[in-house]
Design a protein around this motif. Structure first.
Motif, PDB file in Angstrom:
ATOM      1  N   UNK A 183       0.837  -1.209   0.000  1.00 53.97           N
ATOM      2  CA  UNK A 183       0.000   0.000   0.000  1.00 53.97           C
ATOM      3  C   UNK A 183       0.866   1.251   0.000  1.00 53.97           C
ATOM      4  N   UNK A 184       1.918   1.227   0.846  1.00 55.25           N
ATOM      5  CA  UNK A 184       2.783   2.402   0.921  1.00 55.25           C
ATOM      6  C   UNK A 184       3.439   2.657  -0.435  1.00 55.25           C
ATOM      7  N   UNK A 185       3.919   1.595  -1.080  1.00 51.08           N
ATOM      8  CA  UNK A 185       4.563   1.758  -2.388  1.00 51.08           C
ATOM      9  C   UNK A 185       3.562   2.336  -3.387  1.00 51.08           C
ATOM     10  N   UNK A 186       2.358   1.779  -3.420  1.00 52.32           N
ATOM     11  CA  UNK A 186       1.365   2.243  -4.393  1.00 52.32           C
ATOM     12  C   UNK A 186       0.986   3.702  -4.147  1.00 52.32           C
ATOM     13  N   UNK A 187       1.016   4.128  -2.878  1.00 53.29           N
ATOM     14  CA  UNK A 187       0.667   5.515  -2.573  1.00 53.29           C
ATOM     15  C   UNK A 187       1.816   6.462  -2.886  1.00 53.29           C
ATOM     16  N   UNK A 188       3.017   6.063  -2.507  1.00 54.50           N
ATOM     17  CA  UNK A 188       4.139   6.994  -2.558  1.00 54.50           C
ATOM     18  C   UNK A 188       4.879   6.916  -3.886  1.00 54.50           C
ATOM     19  N   UNK A 189       5.102   5.710  -4.384  1.00 56.17           N
ATOM     20  CA  UNK A 189       5.883   5.566  -5.599  1.00 56.17           C
ATOM     21  C   UNK A 189       5.336   4.394  -6.426  1.00 56.17           C
TER      22      UNK A 189
END
Lengths: 303, 234
Positions: free
Chosen positions: A288-294
């Motif tokens: 989720x963090x990857x999809x949101x941030x980068x």
């Protein structure tokens, strides 16, 4: 601390082997293969059949290598189970995905079809081997080495890492140096141009399955050596596999390697604060963090 | 006998018919340029000749052989190479790897062929180990043409080779096309830069609304007042 990094790298190298297949299949066949985790299980169970049923019948020597829990049967089972899993993957492609491809089905349809394939494979495993947790080599005590900085490492784990390393280096050389490897990278870049150029894209697809499924099978076996076999094992890997592939930029096999190692280390570190049962949730969190941030991943220039 | 001939081509995408019976003829050694307003079906014609779109009617012959409806993979082996207008390189591969992919169907040693491409485009030799994704539009166009030339084709199909390039680069690309043609490769190109392209074309075709409008020797088309007014902007 250091011990968690070491365990993370070992676990991460198993994730990486699976994630490389996910990313290659996504790049070249253009769909998310949700059956990839179950290909890992299939490879692990094929090796189980060889080790516990076929090899004893054929009289393969059963002695273990010094300090490890395994001997020749496992070494022989690795390539054979990889080949068997690759054959199943090719059959699934020819009878299942190819007809959809010919009809120009959308990637979502292909992904759903792979979800169906995942259920089929997993339930075949249930039918043939049952739901129990199984050990490749039951009843063996596996002593650990006591290394500096309070790191305990079993010889098995070192060998798991060694096998993964050899495979990744071989894959690198294959993709960089051979004509087929370059054609695979070219097809992942631009399948239409690959066709225009005269690259035999059908052949490239078949080799993508051979490599992707073969690596998945070996990842499944290595996981089985370190832990236990059960029919849901590969399904549980699906989230870390996709998190690693996306973190390392979908389509980039070297990125999947880095992504796998990072996910492995993060998951193991999470056990400092969280119940180990939550490890897949940690992979989900990273995703989720990857999809949101980068969303383009660590190595994606273009968004 | 013409080298490449398309007769009465009817083609399009899905339910939309774009070409309603277009014919062109390419003689050995010619440069043939296809011009016409946007949506005339110029690119569609190239794609249909190369087998990327199946023709609904009409015939494509190459060296007297009927190649209508053949797949691109098969047509490439006959000696026709195609350079699309966009996405015509493999961005994550190096210049050298792009050239090698151009000759994928060959099993021979490729050094001599690569050397020929580097002689034609010296700037590529210096950047052979660089990834194409990081290069400028003009350099990409050279890589794309070099990749197509690796097979030593008899006919090169170019879809708007000068599109999106700086004026200086356009000039260079046209020079290179002439040079390739002098080496014996017949050229069929679609061009927006019609005035410049027709100057050095042996023959030109004007397409409009999916049909042939005019055709004549390149310079003659340039001097035709009606065409000048309608299609070359006065």
């Amino acid at each position: 601390m250091l011990e968690l990094i070491v365990y993370g790298i070992i676990y991460g190298s198993i994730i990486a082997l699976g994630a490389i297949g996910v990313t290659l299949i996504y790049g070249i066949l253009r769909f998310a293969n949700f059956a990839h985790g179950d290909l890992m299980s299939l490879g692990a169970y094929m090796a189980l059949f060889l080790i516990q049923v076929l090899f004893p019948m054929l009289g393969v020597p059963q002695e273990r290598f010094g300090g490890t829990s395994f001997g020749w049967p496992l070494i022989l089972a690795l390539p054979l189970a990889a080949a068997g899993t690759a054959l199943v993957a090719i059959a699934l492609d020819q009878f299942f995905y190819r007809p959809l491809r010919v009809r120009r089905a959308s990637p979502v349809i292909l992904a759903m079809a792979s979800l169906g394939a995942a259920f089929i494979v997993r339930n075949l495993i249930y039918i043939f081997w049952g739901p129990d947790k199984i050990n490749y080599f039951p009843g063996l005590v596996r002593p650990a080495w006591q290394l500096p900085f309070e790191v305990r490492l079993r010889p098995d784990e070192l060998i798991i890492f060694g096998v993964a390393l050899v495979l990744v280096v071989s894959l690198y050389l294959f993709l960089q140096k051979t004509k087929l490897g370059k054609a695979m990278r070219a097809t992942a870049d631009n399948p239409d141009l690959a066709r225009i150029t005269g690259i035999n894209t059908e052949w490239v697809r078949i080799w993508t399955w051979i490599i992707g499924a073969g690596l998945a099978a070996i990842a499944g076996i290595l996981y089985g050596v370190n832990a236990l076999l059960y029919p849901e094992m590969g399904w549980g890997f699906l989230l870390p596999l996709f998190a690693a592939a996306i973190l390392g930029t979908v389509g980039n096999p070297y990125g999947a390697l880095v992504g796998g190692l990072i996910i492995g280390i993060v998951q193991r570190f999470s056990t400092l604060w969280l119940n180990p049962a939550y490890q897949p949730a940690v992979a989900f969190l990273v995703l989720i963090v990857v999809l949101l941030v980068r969303p383009q991943g660590l190595f994606g220039g273009r968004s | 006998m013409a080298l490449l001939e398309a007769q009465g081509i009817v083609s399009g995408y899905e339910e939309m018919e774009i070409l309603h019976g277009v014919s062109i003829t390419v003689e050995q050694g010619q440069i043939v340029t296809i011009i016409g307003p946007n949506g005339a079906g110029k690119s569609t014609l190239l794609k249909t000749i190369f087998g990327l779109l199946p023709p609904r009617a009409g015939r494509v012959t190459f060296e007297g052989r009927d190649i209508t409806g053949w797949s691109p993979e098969r047509i490439v082996r006959q000696g026709i190479c195609f350079v699309p207008q966009t996405e015509n390189v493999f961005p994550s591969l190096t210049v050298e790897e792009n050239l090698e992919m151009g000759a994928f169907i060959l099993t021979e040693d490729l050094r001599a062929r690569k050397e020929r491409v580097y002689e034609l485009f010296p700037v590529l030799r210096a950047r052979r180990a660089q990834r194409v994704g990081k290069m400028s539009g003009g350099e990409r166009q050279m890589v794309a043409m070099g990749r197509a030339l690796m097979l030593d084709p008899k006919v090169l199909l170019l879809d708007e080779p000068s599109a999106g390039l700086a004026p200086k680069m356009v000039e260079l690309v046209f020079e290179k096309i002439k040079e390739i043609n002098r080496a014996g490769v017949s050229i069929v190109m679609v061009e927006q830069n019609a005035k410049e392209a027709l100057k050095f074309s042996d023959h030109g075709y004007v397409l409009a609304a999916g049909e042939n409008r005019f055709d004549d020797a390149g310079p003659a088309l340039l001097h035709n007042e009606e065409i000048g007014r309608l299609y070359l902007g006065g």
